[in-house]
Design a protein around this motif. Structure first.
Motif, PDB file in Angstrom:
ATOM      1  N   LYS A   5      11.872 -34.795 -22.611  1.00 41.28           N
ATOM      2  CA  LYS A   5      11.494 -34.984 -21.212  1.00 41.28           C
ATOM      3  C   LYS A   5      10.579 -33.860 -20.773  1.00 41.28           C
ATOM      4  N   THR A   6       9.450 -34.193 -20.243  1.00 42.00           N
ATOM      5  CA  THR A   6       8.584 -33.227 -19.588  1.00 42.00           C
ATOM      6  C   THR A   6       8.107 -33.878 -18.306  1.00 42.00           C
ATOM      7  N   THR A   7       7.460 -33.100 -17.481  1.00 42.26           N
ATOM      8  CA  THR A   7       6.967 -33.635 -16.224  1.00 42.26           C
ATOM      9  C   THR A   7       5.803 -34.583 -16.494  1.00 42.26           C
ATOM     10  N   VAL A   8       5.831 -35.740 -15.879  1.00 42.97           N
ATOM     11  CA  VAL A   8       4.750 -36.702 -15.992  1.00 42.97           C
ATOM     12  C   VAL A   8       3.684 -36.313 -14.972  1.00 42.97           C
ATOM     13  N   LEU A  79      11.784 -39.643  -6.798  1.00 39.94           N
ATOM     14  CA  LEU A  79      10.856 -38.529  -6.951  1.00 39.94           C
ATOM     15  C   LEU A  79      10.154 -38.567  -8.301  1.00 39.94           C
ATOM     16  N   ASN A  80      10.562 -39.485  -9.145  1.00 43.32           N
ATOM     17  CA  ASN A  80       9.966 -39.611 -10.467  1.00 43.32           C
ATOM     18  C   ASN A  80       9.468 -41.035 -10.675  1.00 43.32           C
ATOM     19  N   PRO A  81       8.390 -41.180 -11.437  1.00 40.70           N
ATOM     20  CA  PRO A  81       7.897 -42.536 -11.704  1.00 40.70           C
ATOM     21  C   PRO A  81       8.884 -43.300 -12.573  1.00 40.70           C
ATOM     22  N   LYS A  82       8.928 -44.587 -12.373  1.00 40.47           N
ATOM     23  CA  LYS A  82       9.762 -45.432 -13.222  1.00 40.47           C
ATOM     24  C   LYS A  82       9.026 -45.664 -14.542  1.00 40.47           C
ATOM     25  N   GLN A 109      21.640 -39.400 -24.437  1.00 45.29           N
ATOM     26  CA  GLN A 109      21.611 -38.803 -25.775  1.00 45.29           C
ATOM     27  C   GLN A 109      20.519 -39.447 -26.634  1.00 45.29           C
ATOM     28  N   ILE A 110      20.421 -40.755 -26.608  1.00 42.23           N
ATOM     29  CA  ILE A 110      19.445 -41.474 -27.432  1.00 42.23           C
ATOM     30  C   ILE A 110      18.014 -41.207 -26.965  1.00 42.23           C
ATOM     31  N   LEU A 111      17.788 -41.264 -25.659  1.00 43.78           N
ATOM     32  CA  LEU A 111      16.426 -41.148 -25.121  1.00 43.78           C
ATOM     33  C   LEU A 111      16.009 -39.716 -24.802  1.00 43.78           C
ATOM     34  N   GLY A 112      16.969 -38.814 -24.691  1.00 45.66           N
ATOM     35  CA  GLY A 112      16.647 -37.423 -24.375  1.00 45.66           C
ATOM     36  C   GLY A 112      16.256 -37.212 -22.925  1.00 45.66           C
ATOM     37  N   ILE A 113      16.720 -38.083 -22.043  1.00 49.08           N
ATOM     38  CA  ILE A 113      16.463 -37.936 -20.606  1.00 49.08           C
ATOM     39  C   ILE A 113      17.767 -38.097 -19.844  1.00 49.08           C
ATOM     40  N   ALA A 114      17.854 -37.428 -18.719  1.00 48.42           N
ATOM     41  CA  ALA A 114      19.032 -37.520 -17.854  1.00 48.42           C
ATOM     42  C   ALA A 114      18.771 -38.547 -16.756  1.00 48.42           C
ATOM     43  N   PRO A 115      19.825 -38.999 -16.086  1.00 52.78           N
ATOM     44  CA  PRO A 115      19.604 -39.900 -14.951  1.00 52.78           C
ATOM     45  C   PRO A 115      18.633 -39.273 -13.945  1.00 52.78           C
ATOM     46  N   GLY A 116      17.697 -40.104 -13.466  1.00 54.73           N
ATOM     47  CA  GLY A 116      16.682 -39.635 -12.537  1.00 54.73           C
ATOM     48  C   GLY A 116      15.415 -39.154 -13.222  1.00 54.73           C
ATOM     49  N   GLU A 117      15.405 -39.174 -14.554  1.00 55.33           N
ATOM     50  CA  GLU A 117      14.242 -38.693 -15.307  1.00 55.33           C
ATOM     51  C   GLU A 117      13.496 -39.841 -15.980  1.00 55.33           C
ATOM     52  N   THR A 118      12.255 -39.522 -16.365  1.00 56.03           N
ATOM     53  CA  THR A 118      11.397 -40.431 -17.109  1.00 56.03           C
ATOM     54  C   THR A 118      10.941 -39.699 -18.357  1.00 56.03           C
ATOM     55  N   SER A 119      10.880 -40.393 -19.480  1.00 54.08           N
ATOM     56  CA  SER A 119      10.423 -39.758 -20.712  1.00 54.08           C
ATOM     57  C   SER A 119       8.972 -39.308 -20.551  1.00 54.08           C
ATOM     58  N   SER A 120       8.584 -38.289 -21.306  1.00 55.48           N
ATOM     59  CA  SER A 120       7.249 -37.698 -21.160  1.00 55.48           C
ATOM     60  C   SER A 120       6.127 -38.688 -21.447  1.00 55.48           C
ATOM     61  N   ASP A 121       6.410 -39.706 -22.243  1.00 54.02           N
ATOM     62  CA  ASP A 121       5.383 -40.716 -22.532  1.00 54.02           C
ATOM     63  C   ASP A 121       5.352 -41.832 -21.484  1.00 54.02           C
ATOM     64  N   GLY A 122       6.259 -41.760 -20.493  1.00 44.76           N
ATOM     65  CA  GLY A 122       6.303 -42.757 -19.434  1.00 44.76           C
ATOM     66  C   GLY A 122       6.933 -44.074 -19.843  1.00 44.76           C
ATOM     67  N   LYS A 123       7.466 -44.140 -21.047  1.00 47.18           N
ATOM     68  CA  LYS A 123       8.025 -45.393 -21.568  1.00 47.18           C
ATOM     69  C   LYS A 123       9.388 -45.723 -20.950  1.00 47.18           C
TER      70      LYS A 123
END
Length: 164
Positions: A5-8, A79-82, A109-123
């Motif tokens: 997870k990084t900031t989009v 506050l984060n893109p879907k 655990q599988i995606l490496g993001i917490a609730p409220g987050e978006t993966s760095s690739d936006g997927k």
């Protein structure tokens, strides 16, 4: 499938900003104007990035603290893109009692993001929601418009693979 997870990065357009300015001008000074402008901004951008909150603050003469307070208090705002694959796990009472907390943890655990987050690739994006009205299917999650019910943590990896 582990994602870091990084900031989009914010990618607003001049057209979106013009629409936002028009929404601000239409209600500025009216009671409840900030709420209405935030709703318009959410419709325009799909979420409320910090850059948009700052723009609203400057244009309306309202503190960032007030803007941020409203944006974080009401669950309708994000506050984060879907992500392209928007996952929402119900944490209402019936779902939680039947294991939705563990399902959320497994997805994180599988995606490496917490609730409220978006993966760095936006997927992928992950949200914890309140009751979605499918208590008889508890625990429940939705992926985009598809509902999955009576889940176990063992099923999660297979479900997510459908969306790779």
């Amino acid at each position: 499938m582990k994602k870091t997870k990084t900031t989009v990065a914010f990618k607003g357009t001049a057209e979106q900003e013009a629409l936002l300015d028009k929404a601000i001008e239409a209600v500025n000074g009216e009671k409840g104007a900030v709420m209405r402008v935030l709703q318009s901004a959410q419709e325009i951008y799909g979420y409320l990035p910090l850059e948009v909150q700052k723009h609203i603050s400057l244009k309306m003469g309202v503190s960032m603290a007030e803007i941020y307070g409203i944006a974080t208090f009401y669950s309708q705002f994000s506050l984060n893109p879907k992500g392209e694959v928007a996952i929402a796990v119900c944490l209402g009472t019936a779902c939680y009692v039947k294991g939705s907390g563990e399902i959320t943890d497994k997805i994180s655990q599988i995606l490496g993001i917490a609730p409220g987050e978006t993966s760095s690739d936006g997927k992928y994006s992950l949200d914890a929601t309140r009751c979605i009205g499918a208590c008889g299917l508890a625990p429940v999650l939705t992926i985009n418009d598809e509902v999955y019910g009576r889940l176990t943590t063992g099923e999660i990896e297979g479900i997510l693979k459908k969306y790779q």
